[in-house]
Design an enzyme around this catalytic site. Sequence first.
Site, mmCIF file in Angstrom:
data_model
loop_
_atom_site.group_PDB
_atom_site.id
_atom_site.type_symbol
_atom_site.label_atom_id
_atom_site.label_comp_id
_atom_site.label_asym_id
_atom_site.label_seq_id
_atom_site.Cartn_x
_atom_site.Cartn_y
_atom_site.Cartn_z
ATOM 1 N N GLU A 223 140.867 82.289 114.027
ATOM 2 C CA GLU A 223 140.852 81.262 112.934
ATOM 3 C C GLU A 223 141.244 79.625 113.906
ATOM 4 O O GLU A 223 141.774 79.900 114.808
ATOM 5 C CB GLU A 223 142.149 81.464 112.204
ATOM 6 C CG GLU A 223 142.350 80.292 110.973
ATOM 7 C CD GLU A 223 143.228 80.705 109.906
ATOM 8 O OE1 GLU A 223 144.095 81.950 110.119
ATOM 9 O OE2 GLU A 223 143.456 79.976 108.833
ATOM 10 N N ASN B 235 143.444 80.879 106.231
ATOM 11 C CA ASN B 235 143.920 79.967 105.109
ATOM 12 C C ASN B 235 142.910 78.550 105.436
ATOM 13 O O ASN B 235 142.673 77.462 104.668
ATOM 14 C CB ASN B 235 145.240 79.322 105.336
ATOM 15 C CG ASN B 235 146.048 80.779 104.837
ATOM 16 O OD1 ASN B 235 145.477 81.664 103.945
ATOM 17 N ND2 ASN B 235 147.164 80.656 104.948
ATOM 18 N N ASN C 193 138.962 83.280 101.343
ATOM 19 C CA ASN C 193 140.073 83.835 101.833
ATOM 20 C C ASN C 193 141.256 83.983 100.980
ATOM 21 O O ASN C 193 141.576 82.755 100.412
ATOM 22 C CB ASN C 193 140.556 83.208 103.077
ATOM 23 C CG ASN C 193 141.527 83.778 103.867
ATOM 24 O OD1 ASN C 193 141.888 84.780 104.304
ATOM 25 N ND2 ASN C 193 142.658 82.948 103.814
ATOM 26 N N GLU C 194 141.943 84.886 100.604
ATOM 27 C CA GLU C 194 143.265 84.967 99.949
ATOM 28 C C GLU C 194 143.302 83.821 98.826
ATOM 29 O O GLU C 194 144.373 83.187 98.638
ATOM 30 C CB GLU C 194 144.385 84.676 101.072
ATOM 31 C CG GLU C 194 144.746 85.780 101.930
ATOM 32 C CD GLU C 194 145.773 85.618 102.939
ATOM 33 O OE1 GLU C 194 146.572 84.603 102.701
ATOM 34 O OE2 GLU C 194 146.115 86.774 103.881
ATOM 35 N N TYR D 9 150.480 92.554 106.707
ATOM 36 C CA TYR D 9 151.157 92.454 107.874
ATOM 37 C C TYR D 9 152.462 93.472 107.891
ATOM 38 O O TYR D 9 153.037 93.285 106.643
ATOM 39 C CB TYR D 9 151.445 90.971 108.281
ATOM 40 C CG TYR D 9 150.235 90.316 108.570
ATOM 41 C CD1 TYR D 9 149.514 90.170 109.717
ATOM 42 C CD2 TYR D 9 149.510 89.444 107.335
ATOM 43 C CE1 TYR D 9 148.560 89.263 109.919
ATOM 44 C CE2 TYR D 9 148.430 88.714 107.574
ATOM 45 C CZ TYR D 9 147.962 88.836 108.861
ATOM 46 O OH TYR D 9 146.486 87.816 109.078
ATOM 47 N N GLU E 232 142.654 91.551 107.551
ATOM 48 C CA GLU E 232 143.544 90.865 108.296
ATOM 49 C C GLU E 232 144.690 91.985 108.503
ATOM 50 O O GLU E 232 145.187 92.584 107.184
ATOM 51 C CB GLU E 232 144.326 89.836 107.694
ATOM 52 C CG GLU E 232 143.473 88.494 107.851
ATOM 53 C CD GLU E 232 143.839 87.379 107.232
ATOM 54 O OE1 GLU E 232 145.394 87.028 107.229
ATOM 55 O OE2 GLU E 232 143.244 86.264 106.751
ATOM 56 N N GLN F 282 145.576 88.026 114.839
ATOM 57 C CA GLN F 282 144.324 87.459 115.325
ATOM 58 C C GLN F 282 144.134 88.007 116.713
ATOM 59 O O GLN F 282 144.847 88.841 117.174
ATOM 60 C CB GLN F 282 144.549 86.175 114.943
ATOM 61 C CG GLN F 282 144.720 85.632 113.830
ATOM 62 C CD GLN F 282 144.460 84.132 113.238
ATOM 63 O OE1 GLN F 282 144.301 83.252 114.136
ATOM 64 N NE2 GLN F 282 144.906 83.728 112.072
#
Length: 495
Positions: free
Chosen positions: A25, A70, A168-169, A240, A289, A352
């Site tokens: 990212e 993000n 994304n999200e 996560y 992710e 990442q």
Amino acid sequence: MATIKIDQDYIISEISPLLFSSFIEHMGRSVYHGIYEPTHSEITKEGFRTDVLASIKELNLPLVRYPGGNFVSGYNWKDGIGTKRKPKLDLAWRQIEPNEIGLHEFMHYSKLANFDVMMAVNMGTGTPKEAGELVEYCNINSGSEYSNLRIKNGDLSPFNIKYWCLGNEMDGSWQINSLTADEYGRKAHEAAKVMRWIDPKISLIASGSSGPWQPTYPVWDRVILEHLYDDVNFLSIHRYYSLEKDFSTADYLSSHIDLEKYIDEAFSVIKYVKALKRSKHDVFLSLDEWNIWHQKPIKEEKVYNNNYEDEWTVGPRRVENTFDFEDALTFFGLIISIINNCDKVKISCLAQLVNVIAPIMTENNGRMVKQTIYYPFQLARIFSEGVAIKPIVDSETINTHYGIIKSLHCAVVKNENEYRVFILNKSPEDSELNVILNGNLGIVRKHISISGQLHAKNTFDYPNQILPIDEPINDEKKITLKGQSINVLVLKESK
Ligand code: AHR
């Protein structure tokens, strides 16, 4: 004595070649001072660090998600092409995006590092029209405004990007222009339509829940799929893990149980909407992710480094967690569960790759180190090609907040006549192990293990504290697993 029984008929699924992919990212020092640092002493002619490039190549990655995260929800891809590049504020990570690295530069990097790109389009400030223009720019040969512009900017051949994330999200309040499920479902449906009209061969990933802890989970996933089911090939989920304050090591090492539950639930939502729509089309999960991420101070021995220093600069430090061996053990447990759920998960991206919660860390204009999680990930890359088989495990038990569970967590991959057995030993005790392969004691050809002190770390000064080793095979029918260790066995059937 522990036993793992493997029967070749207990097939879970063929493992997708995209199962262990990753993510870069425009965040922190991932791109600037990470993969790209034109002031470093050892670089390619384009300014990419050769040490980082070599470590990425060693992982032989199939796919890398890009440019966010993000970041993508405020990013205009047109800022990253052509000769007039302007620096912009990135509101997601409170940094300056200089736009030195854009589409062409990253696509060239993907060729150097030998991976395909999974491109994310902006569903925050971006529009379906701009998403379509990006597909046109990347995938149409020539003869239209944006394909001609690509050629003018130096790339005659189309990039032919196959995998596209629809934002994304978008369920997260932290997202630039977050949306309600209905708003996102409608917008992503319109974007998908346009993108597919331009290139019908692309695969699309819907932005599912950013975590099971989200108040909108799992209604978000149901509602967006009601809008989008037949448009997409994947539903994205993110997860996560961290060592929470009240966790024992056994609790932390068992985080994979929570991941399995999340995968199961998210896949059930997919199945529900499929039934609701009477659809013949299949949608799978893209766990695009996942990783360990210590977001708040935990126990003293952990290096937390979730810092957000240097606002409004290029490549500031962002969430540079230092991972110890305990993190690597937990991480390996997640890998095993991803393999065991390969009938549901067809893409996963380690989030990442460089400097941001990453296996590869750099010093600005200096050294590079492979963190503890680099090596279990590399084992997954090397040994996960084939068909996953469901093993039956009989081992001692450990006490966790999930209850009393087996100390060995295990996945099996069959590749032609070879069986690769991934084993996490969560117990602090060594364990003797037999593997029964199709009814007979299996013959061990190779045993790779990683072990060490729970809080050992690979640092710039001490980069080799945690490394995989080839264990000597003294008895090819009996294996010793060290206490709290990562293991991959390669077995053949006895004749
Ligand atoms: O990987 C870091 C960030 O975590 C990503 O930008 C975002 O999608 C997630 O919240």
